[in-house]
Design a protein around this motif. Structure first.
Motif, PDB file in Angstrom:
ATOM      1  N   THR A  33      26.559  29.228  39.211  1.00 30.55           N
ATOM      2  CA  THR A  33      27.364  29.755  40.734  1.00 30.55           C
ATOM      3  C   THR A  33      26.291  31.619  40.772  1.00 30.55           C
ATOM      4  OG1 THR A  33      29.171  30.618  39.395  1.00 30.55           O
ATOM      5  CG2 THR A  33      29.437  28.963  40.019  1.00 30.55           C
ATOM      6  N   TYR A  34      25.710  31.378  42.268  1.00 33.40           N
ATOM      7  CA  TYR A  34      25.236  32.756  42.910  1.00 33.40           C
ATOM      8  C   TYR A  34      26.508  32.911  43.548  1.00 33.40           C
ATOM      9  CZ  TYR A  34      22.751  35.513  45.901  1.00 33.40           C
ATOM     10  OH  TYR A  34      22.167  35.804  46.817  1.00 33.40           O
ATOM     11  N   VAL A  35      26.509  34.235  42.917  1.00 34.43           N
ATOM     12  CA  VAL A  35      27.531  35.204  44.378  1.00 34.43           C
ATOM     13  C   VAL A  35      26.617  36.390  44.721  1.00 34.43           C
ATOM     14  CG1 VAL A  35      29.583  34.767  43.613  1.00 34.43           C
ATOM     15  CG2 VAL A  35      28.414  36.200  43.208  1.00 34.43           C
ATOM     16  N   SER A  36      26.667  37.158  45.720  1.00 34.11           N
ATOM     17  CA  SER A  36      26.115  38.266  46.548  1.00 34.11           C
ATOM     18  C   SER A  36      27.288  39.658  46.024  1.00 34.11           C
ATOM     19  CB  SER A  36      25.801  38.359  48.193  1.00 34.11           C
ATOM     20  OG  SER A  36      24.831  39.347  48.543  1.00 34.11           O
ATOM     21  N   ALA A  37      26.582  40.530  45.355  1.00 40.88           N
ATOM     22  CA  ALA A  37      26.736  41.428  44.951  1.00 40.88           C
ATOM     23  C   ALA A  37      26.840  42.334  46.554  1.00 40.88           C
ATOM     24  CB  ALA A  37      26.040  42.547  44.269  1.00 40.88           C
ATOM     25  N   GLY A  38      28.384  42.925  45.804  1.00 48.02           N
ATOM     26  CA  GLY A  38      29.384  43.323  47.337  1.00 48.02           C
ATOM     27  C   GLY A  38      29.505  43.230  48.121  1.00 48.02           C
ATOM     28  N   ASP A  39      29.918  41.892  48.210  1.00 48.33           N
ATOM     29  CA  ASP A  39      30.052  41.076  49.843  1.00 48.33           C
ATOM     30  C   ASP A  39      31.635  40.091  49.594  1.00 48.33           C
ATOM     31  OD1 ASP A  39      30.569  39.107  52.113  1.00 48.33           O
ATOM     32  OD2 ASP A  39      29.940  37.919  51.058  1.00 48.33           O
ATOM     33  N   PRO A  40      32.327  40.798  50.097  1.00 46.69           N
ATOM     34  CA  PRO A  40      32.491  41.864  51.162  1.00 46.69           C
ATOM     35  C   PRO A  40      32.135  43.420  51.652  1.00 46.69           C
ATOM     36  CG  PRO A  40      34.639  41.046  51.552  1.00 46.69           C
ATOM     37  CD  PRO A  40      34.204  40.234  50.304  1.00 46.69           C
ATOM     38  N   ASP A  41      33.406  43.445  49.608  1.00 45.11           N
ATOM     39  CA  ASP A  41      33.118  44.598  49.395  1.00 45.11           C
ATOM     40  C   ASP A  41      32.755  44.987  48.134  1.00 45.11           C
ATOM     41  OD1 ASP A  41      35.980  44.985  48.061  1.00 45.11           O
ATOM     42  OD2 ASP A  41      36.684  45.079  50.178  1.00 45.11           O
ATOM     43  N   TYR A  42      33.129  46.398  47.293  1.00 46.51           N
ATOM     44  CA  TYR A  42      32.342  46.132  45.589  1.00 46.51           C
ATOM     45  C   TYR A  42      33.780  45.502  44.930  1.00 46.51           C
ATOM     46  CZ  TYR A  42      31.258  48.408  41.514  1.00 46.51           C
ATOM     47  OH  TYR A  42      30.961  48.541  39.220  1.00 46.51           O
ATOM     48  N   ASP A  43      34.773  45.952  45.446  1.00 46.11           N
ATOM     49  CA  ASP A  43      36.196  45.510  44.897  1.00 46.11           C
ATOM     50  C   ASP A  43      36.295  44.167  44.963  1.00 46.11           C
ATOM     51  OD1 ASP A  43      36.314  48.580  43.910  1.00 46.11           O
ATOM     52  OD2 ASP A  43      37.760  48.811  45.700  1.00 46.11           O
ATOM     53  N   THR A  44      35.987  43.441  45.621  1.00 43.91           N
ATOM     54  CA  THR A  44      36.717  42.073  46.379  1.00 43.91           C
ATOM     55  C   THR A  44      35.533  41.287  44.858  1.00 43.91           C
ATOM     56  OG1 THR A  44      37.241  42.542  48.716  1.00 43.91           O
ATOM     57  CG2 THR A  44      37.544  40.468  47.773  1.00 43.91           C
ATOM     58  N   SER A  45      33.920  42.122  45.400  1.00 36.26           N
ATOM     59  CA  SER A  45      33.237  40.555  44.937  1.00 36.26           C
ATOM     60  C   SER A  45      32.980  41.311  43.595  1.00 36.26           C
ATOM     61  CB  SER A  45      31.860  41.721  44.904  1.00 36.26           C
ATOM     62  OG  SER A  45      31.067  41.063  44.696  1.00 36.26           O
ATOM     63  N   LEU A  46      33.881  42.243  42.687  1.00 34.40           N
ATOM     64  CA  LEU A  46      33.540  42.554  41.708  1.00 34.40           C
ATOM     65  C   LEU A  46      34.992  41.763  41.093  1.00 34.40           C
ATOM     66  CD1 LEU A  46      33.277  43.614  38.573  1.00 34.40           C
ATOM     67  CD2 LEU A  46      34.752  45.420  39.200  1.00 34.40           C
ATOM     68  N   GLU A  47      36.229  41.475  41.413  1.00 36.30           N
ATOM     69  CA  GLU A  47      36.901  40.647  41.365  1.00 36.30           C
ATOM     70  C   GLU A  47      36.996  38.797  41.314  1.00 36.30           C
ATOM     71  OE1 GLU A  47      41.445  39.597  42.140  1.00 36.30           O
ATOM     72  OE2 GLU A  47      40.591  41.084  43.646  1.00 36.30           O
ATOM     73  N   ILE A  48      35.948  38.088  42.495  1.00 37.43           N
ATOM     74  CA  ILE A  48      35.392  37.035  42.081  1.00 37.43           C
ATOM     75  C   ILE A  48      34.001  37.395  41.653  1.00 37.43           C
ATOM     76  CG2 ILE A  48      33.265  35.822  43.571  1.00 37.43           C
ATOM     77  CD1 ILE A  48      34.537  37.074  45.693  1.00 37.43           C
ATOM     78  N   LEU A  49      33.475  38.188  40.672  1.00 44.13           N
ATOM     79  CA  LEU A  49      32.363  37.388  39.737  1.00 44.13           C
ATOM     80  C   LEU A  49      33.021  37.872  38.195  1.00 44.13           C
ATOM     81  CD1 LEU A  49      29.164  37.791  39.548  1.00 44.13           C
ATOM     82  CD2 LEU A  49      30.167  40.301  38.147  1.00 44.13           C
ATOM     83  N   LYS A  50      34.454  38.254  38.155  1.00 40.40           N
ATOM     84  CA  LYS A  50      34.960  38.307  37.096  1.00 40.40           C
ATOM     85  C   LYS A  50      35.190  37.146  36.741  1.00 40.40           C
ATOM     86  CE  LYS A  50      36.284  43.455  35.616  1.00 40.40           C
ATOM     87  NZ  LYS A  50      36.730  44.143  36.254  1.00 40.40           N
ATOM     88  N   GLY A  51      35.752  36.386  37.751  1.00 41.72           N
ATOM     89  CA  GLY A  51      36.841  35.535  38.019  1.00 41.72           C
ATOM     90  C   GLY A  51      36.229  34.591  37.141  1.00 41.72           C
ATOM     91  N   LEU A  52      35.029  34.400  37.492  1.00 39.34           N
ATOM     92  CA  LEU A  52      34.086  33.228  37.585  1.00 39.34           C
ATOM     93  C   LEU A  52      33.853  31.769  36.729  1.00 39.34           C
ATOM     94  CD1 LEU A  52      30.822  33.785  39.998  1.00 39.34           C
ATOM     95  CD2 LEU A  52      32.546  32.564  40.888  1.00 39.34           C
ATOM     96  N   PRO A  53      34.134  32.789  34.928  1.00 44.45           N
ATOM     97  CA  PRO A  53      33.579  32.005  33.815  1.00 44.45           C
ATOM     98  C   PRO A  53      35.341  31.540  33.743  1.00 44.45           C
ATOM     99  CG  PRO A  53      33.002  34.125  33.655  1.00 44.45           C
ATOM    100  CD  PRO A  53      33.185  34.468  35.385  1.00 44.45           C
ATOM    101  N   GLY A  54      36.430  32.589  34.264  1.00 43.27           N
ATOM    102  CA  GLY A  54      37.493  31.040  34.112  1.00 43.27           C
ATOM    103  C   GLY A  54      37.843  30.191  34.945  1.00 43.27           C
ATOM    104  N   ALA A  55      37.025  30.348  36.000  1.00 43.08           N
ATOM    105  CA  ALA A  55      36.875  28.660  36.985  1.00 43.08           C
ATOM    106  C   ALA A  55      35.896  28.060  36.636  1.00 43.08           C
ATOM    107  CB  ALA A  55      36.536  29.697  38.535  1.00 43.08           C
ATOM    108  N   GLY A  56      35.131  27.952  36.051  1.00 43.79           N
ATOM    109  CA  GLY A  56      34.427  27.055  35.528  1.00 43.79           C
ATOM    110  C   GLY A  56      32.570  27.274  35.094  1.00 43.79           C
TER     111      GLY A  56
END
Length: 282
Positions: A33-56
């Motif tokens: 999976t690819y995500v753009s760091a900091g999109d739409p903001d740092y905190d939201t992006s980081l929460e997405i990033l941290k959740g990726l392994p658990g999402a599969g």
């Protein structure tokens, strides 16, 4: 088979190799999976990033926002601009990677982007900080093999995989040059053009993957056109992994366009990632 040059040994015993070995043992292709760091903001992006392994997500590509992303389509271009306007920097991107690594010791983390931000950061300092942040590999789309001494060789010596792109126009004469010093996996760009603008065809991908594997033992991941759980499933059956980027990034934009609260965006994005993961596992 591809061999390294310049006394740059492959970092072949790290998390990327371990993850592909695990996928092979499970008898399935992976989801990158690819995500753009900091999109739409740092905190939201980081929460997405941290959740990726658990999402599969089996491997994670973290995009380094850049002002002139020439290989990327409208979705990732817009994501990068949103991130930059929000104050995202390469230092912040490395901080995000470090935060993910602190909670997950195993998921492979790969930085994807362009050389300019790394050049401005300083190659030696960047590699030291990237290694400390838990980065396993780099995909730098604007550095061809002829420029290996610029970043590729230093990265390999630092123990960071350098992942190269092969395309439909990379013929058998050019392919050995592309594979030289490539490590981790080969990223096959399944379509001509920029990211997120066309749909990939599994039959054509199968032939391309078979051709690449005649030149290397490295895993082959396929991206630039995988948009749905169905296409991720189809590609993961003919390659070692399917890469999904623009379709994930577009979930962020659609949520913003709909006026969704930023706190609710990660759940929406991760739900889509979970559907992709279910596709490659089915």
């Amino acid at each position: 088979m591809a061999e390294s040059v310049g006394a740059a040994p492959y970092p072949d015993s790290g998390r990327i190799a371990a993850r592909f070995a695990k996928l092979k043992a499970e008898g399935r292709g992976g989801l990158v999976t690819y995500v753009s760091a900091g999109d739409p903001d740092y905190d939201t992006s980081l929460e997405i990033l941290k959740g990726l392994p658990g999402a599969g997500a089996d491997l994670i590509e973290l995009g380094m926002p850049f002002t002139d992303p020439m290989a990327d389509g409208p979705a990732i271009q817009a994501a990068g601009l949103r991130a930059l306007e929000g104050g995202q920097t390469l230092k912040k991107t490395l901080a995000m990677a470090r935060a993910v690594r602190e909670q997950d010791a195993d998921v492979p983390l790969i930085l994807m982007g362009y050389y300019n931000p790394i050049y401005c950061y300083g190659v030696d300092a960047f590699l030291e900080d990237a290694k400390a942040a838990g980065i396993d590999g780099l995909i730098i789309v604007d550095l061809p093999p002829e420029e290996d001494e610029e970043l590729c060789i230093p990265a390999l010596r630092a123990g960071v995989n350098f992942i190269r792109l092969a395309t439909p126009t990379t013929d058998d004469h050019r392919l050995p040059t592309v594979l030289n010093n490539t490590s981790g996996f080969v990223y096959y760009v399944s379509i001509l053009g920029i990211t997120g603008t066309k749909t990939v065809e599994a039959d054509a991908v199968r032939e391309a993957v078979e051709r690449i594997k005649r030149h290397t033992d490295l895993p082959v991941a396929v991206g630039f056109g995988v948009k749905t759980p169905e296409s991720a499933k189809a590609i993961s059956k003919v390659a070692d992994a399917a890469v999904v980027g623009s379709a994930i990034v577009e979930r962020v934009k659609s949520a913003l366009d709909e006026g969704v609260e930023k706190s609710a965006i990660p759940a929406r994005v991760l739900e889509f990632v979970a559907s992709l993961a279910q596709g490659v596992r089915s």
